[in-house]
Scaffold this motif. Sequence first.
Motif: not given
Length: 148
Positions: A11-19
Amino acid sequence: MSTVLALATVPVLMAAGLLALMKVPTHLQLTVTDTALIIEPQGLDRWWTRRERIEVPLTTVSSIRIVPRSETPALGGRHGGLHLDGIITAGVFGGTFWDVRRGDQLLMIRCHPGSEFTTLVLQFANPFATLTRTRTVVAHKGSRSTSV
């Protein structure tokens, strides 16, 4: 333990990618015809704004100008879109259509009462060139169309 750590990082990587994707500039096409302004979000902007095309009749346009972010309308009720303060505002909020990232010089199109939108707030790489081309065509209501 390593499986838990791996699952926790997803989830952290997904959030970072979205940002990171939200830092990509807006991708809008603005076309001016004899009768309308046509705004077409491209790529991810279609998904974030939940719109493929907006057609604003020229007769409903009351003003087009560049404004700093501080002079844009307050966000009203949410009708569909994405807002992360200071990162992205995309979609319809309280009668205003937005497609803005972190930019400060924004193209603001005001419409007469009774229009689909009261205001459109858009971000372009060169808002002053977009404003000049748009105003020129709107003022002349020429027989040709132009994309900006």
